[in-house]
Design an enzyme around this catalytic site. Structure first.
Site, PDB file in Angstrom:
ATOM      1  N   SER A 129       0.985  -2.572   8.198  1.00  0.00           N
ATOM      2  CA  SER A 129       2.426  -2.560   7.992  1.00  0.00           C
ATOM      3  C   SER A 129       3.071  -3.914   8.304  1.00  0.00           C
ATOM      4  O   SER A 129       2.872  -4.875   7.569  1.00  0.00           O
ATOM      5  CB  SER A 129       3.049  -1.439   8.833  1.00  0.00           C
ATOM      6  OG  SER A 129       4.366  -1.168   8.456  1.00  0.00           O
ATOM      7  N   ASP A 140       0.613 -16.615   1.706  1.00  0.00           N
ATOM      8  CA  ASP A 140       1.232 -17.002   0.439  1.00  0.00           C
ATOM      9  C   ASP A 140       1.890 -18.377   0.514  1.00  0.00           C
ATOM     10  O   ASP A 140       1.884 -19.129  -0.465  1.00  0.00           O
ATOM     11  CB  ASP A 140       2.267 -15.953   0.015  1.00  0.00           C
ATOM     12  CG  ASP A 140       1.616 -14.656  -0.437  1.00  0.00           C
ATOM     13  OD1 ASP A 140       0.412 -14.673  -0.759  1.00  0.00           O
ATOM     14  OD2 ASP A 140       2.308 -13.614  -0.452  1.00  0.00           O
ATOM     15  N   LYS A 182      -1.297  -0.436   4.596  1.00  0.00           N
ATOM     16  CA  LYS A 182      -0.114   0.438   4.670  1.00  0.00           C
ATOM     17  C   LYS A 182       1.086  -0.357   4.166  1.00  0.00           C
ATOM     18  O   LYS A 182       1.701  -1.126   4.891  1.00  0.00           O
ATOM     19  CB  LYS A 182       0.090   0.901   6.116  1.00  0.00           C
ATOM     20  CG  LYS A 182       1.421   1.602   6.397  1.00  0.00           C
ATOM     21  CD  LYS A 182       1.543   2.946   5.720  1.00  0.00           C
ATOM     22  CE  LYS A 182       2.683   3.767   6.311  1.00  0.00           C
ATOM     23  NZ  LYS A 182       4.011   3.162   6.166  1.00  0.00           N
TER      24      LYS A 182
END
Length: 727
Positions: free
Chosen positions: A481, A492, A506
């Protein structure tokens, strides 16, 4: 001892892997009944209205647009039957044929608030299982006496796709093998036949008694959650009683052991441990361990809890702060339930400050030079909402604590930072965004897509100072999460190197919707990276992979039935801070070279290979000599792997797995050294630090982005050393 610790962290799930309240309740009534005529359980008037409300909210508000129609009705029939009787031991093929006549009518019934078929199926199930257990109790002493453990028989481990028993005779044979396996497991655990009969008699009688107490509310919740599970594994209906327990658990003020539990195939299974909770600190209980006994205090009688309702097991484990509870568990690596261990835990309240981030410094020697690597362990993404609401200027949060630790480590000479997110199950989304802001100048960190396709972007909007130096993030399968949002953003932006194993996956968001009767936890949105990729199902794939500890086929979002799939949306324009993708091949090569000769990494690889072989077994021998031989071979192999690791590290080999890691001869003259060794980082953290040192030149020369002025002067190596300051 590394050998024993690593054995316990592998998952051992049943054939049907469930989550949420479907898993929670699946075996709540699975093996119980009572003597005499069975009273028929009927739905309450309030249940019809609640069912209609649940159907409407699922169709209108759930992230996935699934209509409650004939197709879903057919799936609901299969799901309900499989969760009631996953081993296909109790219901007959004739029962199934009868139920299938209503296969495409369940949707219409639910929309009208009718629950007849769901309750009829459950009542038939109760009838079958009550007869089965009454007969078992009546014949158990003779049954145990008659078992021939020299005979070559086998128990099929996964019957989820097997044919339903044709008649009572075929069901009797399946059940006989099931009992024989339980008896054999107890014999292998050192129990005598008399003890086994006494234990199983008590177990089955308790199950009968508990099913006597089953109520309409229980059956309703069970049936409705078979429906909600078809949407995704995190959408659940909570009855009023379960709603109360859910609120207690969310508040983290429950005095107990700090573990999230669920029911699975007769057993109470550990899903995860609460960071800094009593069980986490004690160190022996692990995810996927199965709790089979609970005892109060140091000398209390161990109560067998196999087949108990989950909420009853939880009530037994809970207790006042400072009191002792003892658990008898089957370790997660065990294929059979004859392997047991007892764990003693002192109950306590999980406190926010104990879940806070912690720091340490690791020194890495390279070419005659010692490099300092700062490590910040982040066990959860926390925020003291109450203190913040009251206007306390010193409220605790993950970002505030990490910022302070980061400053301290840089002042102490850290040349780079490792953020350790292993076993971090998530928490506050706002804190995941805020923490990312300590390592980027500005920009988005996550995209949130709602059921109506609207996409919201969260991130750092103001250009403020940040730490721009060498950074690695360590993750594992239990990083979930909010942890995945942070790690994905760092990856990224090419801001840091992600190390470890594939994360949990998740990537969905749930809301709690109060109803007139109970609550509905509903998946309403989905997380996406700034690259446009979802974190759902796939999780975050590390740039440099470490040996697996958790079996991804049994642990993680992808192991859950009906989990939402991975997909993509449009990417967000973002910059790359460093050319890490160009440096990764060389960094991987350096890591692979070290890992090839690292005894701990070799141990993990070999250990996981053996566990995979064990989990691939399709059937279990019911021959005692064969089972004893197989168990002894596993113990010998485990000892050999552990001693191979120890000898390679210059430690004394063990004579058995029960030996302490340090003998008296080693411990006496080296007491202080042993105490220091207890504070040494684990092998994975050491290697993460090595990788960071490998990457120092990349951060010193491959700068792409224009950064703000450092708050702390640049290190001599040219690496960035700055951090955000609160406004």
């Amino acid at each position: 001892m590394l050998a024993l610790n690593m054995t316990r962290v592998f998952s051992q799930a049943g054939p049907r892997r469930r989550s949420g309240l479907v898993a929670t309740l699946a075996m709540a009534f699975a093996v119980s009944s009572w003597g005499g005529a069975l009273p028929k359980i009927e739905p309450l008037p309030i249940h019809g209205d609640t069912a209609k409300t649940v159907v409407k909210q699922l169709e209108s508000d759930h992230y996935v647009n699934i209509e409650v129609n004939d197709a879903l009705s057919a799936r609901l029939m299969d799901e309900y039957l499989d969760t009631l009787d996953p081993g296909r031991l109790f219901l007959y093929a004739s029962d199934i044929r009868e139920f299938q006549r209503k296969r495409q009518q369940l949707d219409d019934e639910l929309k009208r608030g009718r629950l007849d078929t769901g309750f009829d199926i459950y009542n038939r199930y109760l009838q079958r299982i009550s007869v089965r257990l009454e007969k078992t109790l009546r014949d158990l002493p003779q049954t145990v006496k008659d078992f021939d453990f020299t005979k070559d028989e086998y128990l099929e481990l996964d019957r989820s796709e097997a044919a339903w028993p044709r008649d009572e005779k075929e069901a009797d044979e399946l059940w006989r093998k099931n009992i024989k396996n339980r008896v054999l497991s107890l014999r292998l655990a050192g129990k005598s036949n008399d003890d086994i009969v006494e234990l199983l008699t008590k177990r089955y009688r308790n199950q009968l008694k508990r099913l006597q107490q089953s109520e309409s509310e229980d059956v309703f919740q069970f049936y409705i959650n078979a429906l909600t599970s078809l949407y995704d594994p995190h959408t659940d209906y909570f009855s009023p009683r379960i709603s109360k327990n859910f609120q207690i658990n969310m508040s983290l003020k429950l005095e107990g052991i700090g573990a999230v539990l669920q029911s699975e195939d007769d057993y109470t299974k550990v899903v995860r441990l609460v960071p800094a909770g009593p069980a986490d600190k004690q160190g022996q209980l692990q995810p996927s361990d199965r709790i089979v006994g609970v005892a109060e205090g140091k000398r209390g009688e161990m109560q067998d809890v196999v087949g108990w309702r989950l909420d009853d097991v939880v009530d037994l484990i809970r207790g006042p702060k400072g009191s002792v509870v003892r658990l008898e568990v089957i370790p997660s690596g065990a294929k059979t339930d004859d392997e047991r261990r007892e764990i003693t835990i002192v109950r306590n309240e999980v406190k926010l400050e104990e879940q806070s981030a912690q720091k340490r410094m690791i020194e890495v020697e390279r070419d005659g030079k010692v490099h300092k690597v700062g490590v910040i362990d982040v066990p959860a993404f926390y925020l003291d909402f109450e203190a913040l609401r009251k206007g306390d200027p010193n409220y605790r949060s993950t970002t505030r604590d990490v910022k302070q630790l980061l400053d301290e480590l840089l002042i102490e000479g850290a040349e780079g930072i490792v953020i350790d997110l292993r076993d971090n199950g998530g928490g506050s989304l706002a804190e995941a965004n805020e923490l990312t802001g300590l390592f980027i100048e500005s920009g988005p960190t996550v995209q949130i897509r709602y059921a109506n396709s609207w996409v919201k972007r969260e991130g750092k909007r103001r250009h403020t100072p940040y730490y721009d130096g060498p950074l690695t993030v360590l993750i594992n399968r239990m990083s979930a999460s909010a942890s995945e949002i942070f790690a994905a953003a760092i990856q990224d932006y090419q801001r840091g190197i992600i190390i470890g194993t594939q994360s949990f996956g998740k990537g969905t968001v749930q809301s709690i919707n109060p109803m007139r009767h109970g609550q509905l936890k509903l998946t309403e949105s989905k997380f996406y990276r700034i690259s446009g990729e979802s974190t759902q199902h796939r999780g975050v794939i590390p740039d440099i992979a470490f040996p697996a500890i958790y079996d991804t086929s049994n642990v993680g979002e992808s192991a859950l039935e009906n989990a939402l799939t991975w997909d993509t949306i449009a990417a967000v324009s973002h910059k790359h801070y460093y050319k890490l993708d160009e440096a990764l091949p060389k960094l991987r090569q350096a890591h692979d070279s070290r890992a090839a000769s690292n005894p701990d990494f070799a141990f993990l690889r070999e250990q996981f290979h053996e566990i995979e072989k064990l989990n691939s077994l399709k059937r279990l021998s019911l021959n005692e000599a064969v089972r004893r031989s197989e168990r002894e071979e596993r113990r010998k192999l485990q000892l050999a792997l552990e001693n191979k690791r120890r000898v390679a590290k210059g430690l004394k080999a063990l004579s058995s797995l029960d030996d302490d890691e340090t003998t008296e001869e080693e411990a006496e003259p080296e007491v202080s050294a042993a105490e220091e060794a207890a504070d040494e980082p684990d092998p994975l953290l050491l290697e993460a630090s090595q990788i960071l040192v490998d990457a120092l030149p990349v951060y010193g020369s491959a700068r792409v982005a224009e950064h703000s002025k450092p708050l702390i002067p640049q290190s001599p190596a040219g690496t960035g050393s700055q951090t955000a300051r609160p406004e």
